[in-house]
Design an enzyme around this catalytic site. Structure first.
Site, short mmCIF file in Angstrom:
data_model
loop_
_atom_site.label_atom_id
_atom_site.label_comp_id
_atom_site.label_asym_id
_atom_site.label_seq_id
_atom_site.Cartn_x
_atom_site.Cartn_y
_atom_site.Cartn_z
N ARG A 1 13.07 70.59 54.54
CA ARG A 1 12.70 71.68 53.64
C ARG A 1 12.47 73.00 54.36
NH1 ARG A 1 8.47 68.49 49.59
NH2 ARG A 1 10.02 67.07 48.69
N ASP B 1 3.67 51.02 28.90
CA ASP B 1 4.62 50.03 29.43
C ASP B 1 5.94 50.67 29.84
OD1 ASP B 1 3.35 47.58 29.52
OD2 ASP B 1 3.83 47.07 27.45
N GLY C 1 13.55 61.07 52.58
CA GLY C 1 13.10 60.17 51.53
C GLY C 1 13.50 58.74 51.82
N MET C 2 13.08 57.83 50.96
CA MET C 2 13.36 56.42 51.16
C MET C 2 14.87 56.15 51.16
SD MET C 2 12.02 53.05 49.06
CE MET C 2 12.67 53.59 47.48
N SER D 1 19.97 57.67 38.39
CA SER D 1 19.00 56.62 38.11
C SER D 1 19.40 55.95 36.80
CB SER D 1 17.60 57.21 37.97
OG SER D 1 16.71 56.29 37.37
N PRO E 1 21.40 53.93 40.58
CA PRO E 1 20.67 52.74 41.05
C PRO E 1 19.56 52.32 40.11
CG PRO E 1 19.95 54.68 42.25
CD PRO E 1 21.11 55.11 41.39
N TYR F 1 13.16 63.72 33.72
CA TYR F 1 13.92 63.30 34.91
C TYR F 1 15.30 62.81 34.51
CZ TYR F 1 14.91 60.84 39.30
OH TYR F 1 15.49 60.40 40.47
N LEU G 1 23.47 60.94 43.40
CA LEU G 1 22.62 59.80 43.14
C LEU G 1 21.74 60.06 41.93
CD1 LEU G 1 22.12 57.06 44.57
CD2 LEU G 1 20.08 58.09 45.55
N LEU H 1 16.43 73.37 48.67
CA LEU H 1 17.51 72.98 47.76
C LEU H 1 17.38 73.61 46.39
CD1 LEU H 1 17.86 69.23 48.75
CD2 LEU H 1 19.57 71.02 49.11
#
Length: 317
Positions: free
Chosen positions: A38, A271, A16-17, A109, A165, A138, A107, A43
């Site tokens: 994977r 939005d 991933g990024m 969010s 982050p 999420y 990690l 996972l």
């Protein structure tokens, strides 16, 4: 305190990024980077995760694996975003403890914080109000992982901690036209408009929400920094503390890409949270600050977009 990591480091989600940026950051460190794609490790398979940890015995884990997406994907597939992220994080955290991992950095969010919490967002705002409905699933999954790390640290004294982050961008981002995050979606939209000489580009929503953006290589550096701290916060915001409206961002992206047409808004699209900017004073107190300004990061990201497009390996999932 050392500024680099050593030993065997398992970077979960290395394709991933964020995981890719971590591998770049750790490449010159005195450590062994352990990864698994994977095909090697599912996972979401708790037994397979336990076997992997028992076999490879990493010293540290930076858990950057997740099912991620933009506002449309989060709002459309809440079952997958909650269940898959909860299963992955709990399986990995439990297996890490069972196999004697010395440090686990989870990690998350900044979407874990309430929709209408005071701005800029401080860590103590967690669980003080309702979440943003469009990414609630999420957020709940990430709160679960954060809390499990906190409980392991409190109950068993292990160094399990978390980083939250802000919005990320950079090399290796996902450029799917509907399921990507706002910044890569804008880059792709303005690039295609430029190539097709379109007179205008319409962005989703009113353009008024304020967002903060962090270059992914800055995040990778912050995560390594946190892993060298003897007593890091149980969870800490990672960002710049600087925000702008989505419409301002759109104009920045247009300038970066070289698009000169009109920018319109579509108020029929959601939005999301009105304002989301982090208070990064806790992170700054540990001795770390971001290095890449948004304009510079956008220029680097667009060049990577052009390279990836030219090579035929642009992520669009």
């Amino acid at each position: 305190m050392n500024t680099e990591l050593s030993g065997k480091i398992f970077v979960a989600g290395h394709r991933g990024m964020v995981g890719s940026a971590l591998c770049r950051r750790l490449a010159d460190s005195d450590c062994q980077i352990l990864t698994a794609d994977r095909r090697e490790l599912d996972l979401c398979d708790s037994a397979a995760v336990s076997d992997f940890f028992a076999t490879h015995r990493p010293d540290s884990v930076i858990f950057a694996a997740a099912k991620v997406g933009g506002i449309v994907a989060n709002n459309t597939y809440p079952v997958e975003f909650l269940s898959q992220n909860v299963i992955m994080s709990i399986a990995a955290i439990n297996a890490a403890f069972q196999s004697g991992v010395k440090r686990f950095l989870f990690l998350g969010s900044t979407c874990i914080y309430p929709r209408n919490c005071p701005q800029p967002i401080r860590e103590e705002s967690l669980l003080t109000g309702p979440l943003e409905p469009t990414n609630e699933a999420y957020a709940l999954a990430k709160i679960s992982g954060l809390k499990l790390c906190e409980y392991y640290r409190r109950q068993h004294g292990v160094m399990f901690h978390s980083a939250m982050p802000t919005n990320l961008y950079g090399p290796g981002d996902n450029y799917h036209p509907e399921h990507s995050h706002v910044l890569p979606a804008l880059i792709r939209r303005f690039h295609e408009a430029k190539m097709e000489s379109l007179p205008s580009v319409t962005i989703w929503g009113t353009g008024s929400p304020r967002r903060e953006f962090l270059f992914v290589d800055d995040l990778a550096d912050a995560l390594v920094h946190l892993c060298t701290q003897a007593d890091p916060p149980s969870w800490v915001n990672v960002g710049t503390g600087i925000d702008q409206t989505i419409l301002e961002l759109a104009h920045m992206v247009a300038r970066t890409v070289g698009y000169e047409g009109e920018i319109l808004t579509d108020a029929s699209r959601p939005d999301g949270t009105p304002v989301k900017c982090t208070d990064v004073s806790l992170l700054h107190s540990t001795g770390w600050n971001h290095k890449v300004a948004l304009a510079d990061g956008l220029a680097k990201t667009y060049q990577c977009f052009l390279t990836e497009t030219g090579a035929g390996n642009l992520r669009s999932v």
